[in-house]
Structure formats: structure tokens, C-alpha cells
Motif scaffolding. Sequence first.
Motif, PDB file in Angstrom:
ATOM      1  N   UNK A 201       3.743  -2.698  -5.774  1.00 56.19           N
ATOM      2  CA  UNK A 201       5.158  -3.009  -5.677  1.00 56.19           C
ATOM      3  C   UNK A 201       5.649  -3.985  -6.755  1.00 56.19           C
ATOM      4  N   UNK A 202       4.749  -4.529  -7.545  1.00 56.55           N
ATOM      5  CA  UNK A 202       5.144  -5.486  -8.588  1.00 56.55           C
ATOM      6  C   UNK A 202       4.336  -5.187  -9.846  1.00 56.55           C
ATOM      7  N   UNK A 203       4.941  -4.407 -10.745  1.00 57.33           N
ATOM      8  CA  UNK A 203       4.232  -3.948 -11.939  1.00 57.33           C
ATOM      9  C   UNK A 203       4.784  -4.592 -13.209  1.00 57.33           C
ATOM     10  N   UNK A 204       5.245  -5.803 -13.087  1.00 54.50           N
ATOM     11  CA  UNK A 204       5.844  -6.483 -14.232  1.00 54.50           C
ATOM     12  C   UNK A 204       4.884  -6.540 -15.422  1.00 54.50           C
ATOM     13  N   UNK A 205       3.602  -6.768 -15.173  1.00 55.00           N
ATOM     14  CA  UNK A 205       2.666  -6.888 -16.302  1.00 55.00           C
ATOM     15  C   UNK A 205       2.440  -5.538 -16.990  1.00 55.00           C
ATOM     16  N   UNK A 206       2.749  -4.445 -16.306  1.00 48.57           N
ATOM     17  CA  UNK A 206       2.730  -3.140 -16.963  1.00 48.57           C
ATOM     18  C   UNK A 206       3.983  -2.973 -17.819  1.00 48.57           C
ATOM     19  N   UNK A 207       5.122  -3.307 -17.246  1.00 51.44           N
ATOM     20  CA  UNK A 207       6.397  -3.107 -17.946  1.00 51.44           C
ATOM     21  C   UNK A 207       6.482  -3.919 -19.225  1.00 51.44           C
ATOM     22  N   UNK A 208       5.943  -5.136 -19.197  1.00 52.28           N
ATOM     23  CA  UNK A 208       6.045  -6.008 -20.367  1.00 52.28           C
ATOM     24  C   UNK A 208       4.937  -5.759 -21.388  1.00 52.28           C
ATOM     25  N   UNK A 209       3.924  -5.003 -21.018  1.00 51.30           N
ATOM     26  CA  UNK A 209       2.814  -4.746 -21.920  1.00 51.30           C
ATOM     27  C   UNK A 209       1.701  -5.771 -21.833  1.00 51.30           C
ATOM     28  N   UNK A 210       1.842  -6.768 -20.936  1.00 50.70           N
ATOM     29  CA  UNK A 210       0.820  -7.808 -20.820  1.00 50.70           C
ATOM     30  C   UNK A 210      -0.531  -7.231 -20.400  1.00 50.70           C
ATOM     31  N   UNK A 211      -0.524  -6.321 -19.459  1.00 50.05           N
ATOM     32  CA  UNK A 211      -1.779  -5.744 -18.967  1.00 50.05           C
ATOM     33  C   UNK A 211      -2.544  -5.051 -20.092  1.00 50.05           C
ATOM     34  N   UNK A 212      -1.859  -4.218 -20.832  1.00 42.75           N
ATOM     35  CA  UNK A 212      -2.501  -3.468 -21.918  1.00 42.75           C
ATOM     36  C   UNK A 212      -2.937  -4.392 -23.052  1.00 42.75           C
ATOM     37  N   UNK A 275      -5.821   9.637   3.516  1.00 39.97           N
ATOM     38  CA  UNK A 275      -6.499  10.784   2.912  1.00 39.97           C
ATOM     39  C   UNK A 275      -7.668  10.363   2.029  1.00 39.97           C
ATOM     40  N   UNK A 276      -7.651   9.122   1.575  1.00 39.67           N
ATOM     41  CA  UNK A 276      -8.762   8.578   0.788  1.00 39.67           C
ATOM     42  C   UNK A 276      -9.846   7.972   1.669  1.00 39.67           C
ATOM     43  N   UNK A 277      -9.587   7.906   2.968  1.00 36.31           N
ATOM     44  CA  UNK A 277     -10.531   7.258   3.869  1.00 36.31           C
ATOM     45  C   UNK A 277     -10.478   5.749   3.782  1.00 36.31           C
ATOM     46  N   UNK A 278      -9.300   5.225   3.409  1.00 41.33           N
ATOM     47  CA  UNK A 278      -9.122   3.788   3.297  1.00 41.33           C
ATOM     48  C   UNK A 278      -7.930   3.337   4.128  1.00 41.33           C
ATOM     49  N   UNK A 279      -7.908   2.045   4.432  1.00 42.41           N
ATOM     50  CA  UNK A 279      -6.688   1.467   4.977  1.00 42.41           C
ATOM     51  C   UNK A 279      -5.710   1.285   3.821  1.00 42.41           C
ATOM     52  N   UNK A 280      -4.455   1.041   4.121  1.00 38.98           N
ATOM     53  CA  UNK A 280      -3.464   0.805   3.076  1.00 38.98           C
ATOM     54  C   UNK A 280      -3.839  -0.409   2.242  1.00 38.98           C
ATOM     55  N   UNK A 281      -4.303  -1.466   2.897  1.00 39.99           N
ATOM     56  CA  UNK A 281      -4.699  -2.673   2.162  1.00 39.99           C
ATOM     57  C   UNK A 281      -5.857  -2.372   1.224  1.00 39.99           C
ATOM     58  N   UNK A 282      -6.843  -1.651   1.688  1.00 36.11           N
ATOM     59  CA  UNK A 282      -7.976  -1.315   0.835  1.00 36.11           C
ATOM     60  C   UNK A 282      -7.533  -0.503  -0.375  1.00 36.11           C
ATOM     61  N   UNK A 283      -6.669   0.478  -0.150  1.00 34.44           N
ATOM     62  CA  UNK A 283      -6.214   1.294  -1.268  1.00 34.44           C
ATOM     63  C   UNK A 283      -5.418   0.464  -2.266  1.00 34.44           C
ATOM     64  N   UNK A 284      -4.572  -0.434  -1.770  1.00 33.52           N
ATOM     65  CA  UNK A 284      -3.769  -1.266  -2.662  1.00 33.52           C
ATOM     66  C   UNK A 284      -4.658  -2.141  -3.536  1.00 33.52           C
ATOM     67  N   UNK A 285      -5.734  -2.653  -2.987  1.00 33.15           N
ATOM     68  CA  UNK A 285      -6.673  -3.458  -3.762  1.00 33.15           C
ATOM     69  C   UNK A 285      -7.439  -2.593  -4.756  1.00 33.15           C
ATOM     70  N   UNK A 286      -7.891  -1.433  -4.307  1.00 34.33           N
ATOM     71  CA  UNK A 286      -8.601  -0.508  -5.195  1.00 34.33           C
ATOM     72  C   UNK A 286      -7.723  -0.117  -6.376  1.00 34.33           C
ATOM     73  N   UNK A 287      -6.449   0.110  -6.092  1.00 31.24           N
ATOM     74  CA  UNK A 287      -5.504   0.526  -7.133  1.00 31.24           C
ATOM     75  C   UNK A 287      -5.406  -0.521  -8.246  1.00 31.24           C
ATOM     76  N   UNK A 288      -5.383  -1.792  -7.882  1.00 38.15           N
ATOM     77  CA  UNK A 288      -5.302  -2.856  -8.882  1.00 38.15           C
ATOM     78  C   UNK A 288      -6.485  -2.784  -9.850  1.00 38.15           C
ATOM     79  N   UNK A 289      -7.644  -2.401  -9.342  1.00 40.16           N
ATOM     80  CA  UNK A 289      -8.868  -2.381 -10.149  1.00 40.16           C
ATOM     81  C   UNK A 289      -9.175  -1.011 -10.745  1.00 40.16           C
ATOM     82  N   UNK A 290      -8.230  -0.092 -10.686  1.00 37.64           N
ATOM     83  CA  UNK A 290      -8.515   1.320 -10.944  1.00 37.64           C
ATOM     84  C   UNK A 290      -8.969   1.646 -12.362  1.00 37.64           C
ATOM     85  N   UNK A 291      -8.533   0.872 -13.370  1.00 33.77           N
ATOM     86  CA  UNK A 291      -8.797   1.281 -14.756  1.00 33.77           C
ATOM     87  C   UNK A 291      -9.621   0.288 -15.561  1.00 33.77           C
TER      88      UNK A 291
END
Length: 334
Positions: A201-212, A275-291
Motif C-alpha cells: 500500500x506504500x510504494x513511494x520508494x518504487x515511484x521515486x526510484x530509490x529502491x532500484x 491461494x498461495x497458502x499464506x495469510x495476508x500478513x505473510x504474503x505482504x511480507x513475502x512481497x516486500x522481499x520478492x526480488x
Amino acid sequence: MEEIYSAANDRYEKMEYPHCGKSGLKLPRVSLGLWHNFGSKGNFDNMRDMCKTAFDNGITCFDIANNYGPEGGAAEENFGRILKKDLAPYRDQLVITSKAGYGMWPGPYGDNGSRKYLLASLDQSLKRTGLEYFDIFYHHRMDKETPLEESMGALDQAVKSGKALYAGISNYDLETTLKAAKILEDLHCPFIVNQVRYSIFDREIERTGLKEKAAKEGIGLVCFSPLAQGLLTDRYLNGIPEDSRMKTDGRFLNEKNLTPERMEQIKALNEIAKNRGQSLAQMALSWVLRDGDITSVLIGASKPEQILENVKIASKTDFTKEELAAIDKIAPAL
């Protein structure tokens, strides 16, 4: 007589430890933040249980700040007590971090980023925790009133005095991160990490290019609020519980955050998680670490069981293209 704590022998088999940026320091994929639930109003035995559970499951990084509480300083004091009672024999296996940058004491010298404030706060934090040094000492936020060279010079002195091993910054935007990195490089100070807010829900570091850019420059990123203050959990799927921070606190999350549109997003994301066999919290955390761009995700917890659930994500950070596309459609990056 109270039983002496002995850490689980298999603790390092339960976690992955990527390097933080281009440094030699490895951080656990999941770190424990002491922002909430470690203050003067918390249950100390529960705090101890959470820290021991975390370490038993491979979490070696414990993140605090001078103003964490309530009241300010309380989280550092309580963690110092836990160190003394339980974790002191394992000090060299821990990464303990603290920060200064927000208001901590009255008057002109207890806030922001001056050399006087940062170094005085560092000494106070070490005294509260009973430590000789922090593994990472952060400037907690940008300060337009203080020259960046002064704030970075204070971090450099913290490291060169032996009171910190590495320098970090937090809540810094892309431009200021790069300027800070250059200053610290010229000072030959080991700057390794920016701690930033990041979630579905907060992707500011993607939008600004900081993450990359951080990934390209070898700057580690540690992310806080990965669950958007609890919105990315099943806690609000059926309305607002009476004991929710929305009703009992409201400083960082209130009922205005839970709009009908947000509720629809939460429910849709929850279906993907199922559908991933995770809770919403688990998926949200996994998503942060996805790449692999994010070194470590900071979790908060109010009980040991939450930590046990969250550490499971360390080995499940892969997503299909379809899953990522569906998440992007529900909560667009731009």
C-alpha cells in the motif's frame, strides 16, 4: 530459581542472511522492530518471550530508536534488561541497531540532526541498553535545518569512536541518500543502509526510484511498516476490533484509513494470499522481499505466535508473474 535461557541449536537453519548492500554484514531476511509493544506500558515477560522466540528462529537483528516507547527511551531500557537476563551471552551473534532524529528531550538540542543531538543521544541510548556499541546507528530522518555534512560527520564520529560499527540513515529520499552516501564515502565511513517505509500500500520508494537505485549503488534497504500498520492482515477483514490501535491510539492508524475502497483491496489481496497458502500478513511480507532489492523486512509483534507465523515467509518469497500482476492491479504502484 528461574531457568537460564539457552538458544535453539537449529536457529540458523530457519533463516536466510543476505549481505546488507555491498558490506560484509549479513542481516536476517526478517528483523524484529521494537517500535510498538516494548514500552513502559507493555508486559515485560511477554517482551522477553518475543525476543527469545525471535532469536530461536534465526532473527538476529533487533531494531530500536531513542524515542521508541511509550515513553521515549523505554524500549531501549526494556531491551537492555532482556539482554542482561537472556541474550547477553549471544551479543556477538546479534545485530542491535538504534536511531536518533526525532524529538527526544526538551529544548533546542533534543531533536533533528545536529552533531550535538546525535552524539548525545547515542551516549544516552548506549547507557539505557547497557551496550558498549550499536551494530548500526541511524540518523532517523532528514533535517533541512542542519547541513548534511554535519549529520553525516556525527555518524562518522560514532563509528570511529567505536560506539557504532556501521552508519545508517532512515526516511531519507533518493537525492539525499545519494548525497549522504558520497559524504560518508569521502570520510571512509562504512555506510550500509537506509531504513524506509515500504508495503503493497506504500510504494513511494518504487515511484521515486530509490529502491532500484539503492540496489545498483550497493546500499542496503531495511523496510518498516510492511503491513501498513496492520491493514495488510486479516485483522480488519470483518470490521474494526474494539482493541484495535485505530480505537485505542490513532496516532499512526485511524478509522479514516479504512475506506470502503481500501477494504475491497484488503479482501482481494486476502484471496491471493489464500491461494498461495499464506495469510495476508505473510504474503505482504513475502512481497516486500520478492526480488532481492530489500535486505530485510522489519516486523512488529505483540505476542510470540505472530513472530512464529511471520518467520515462515523467509523461505517463500517467490511469486508467479500472474500473482504479481494481480497484486499490481489491486494496489497499483503508480
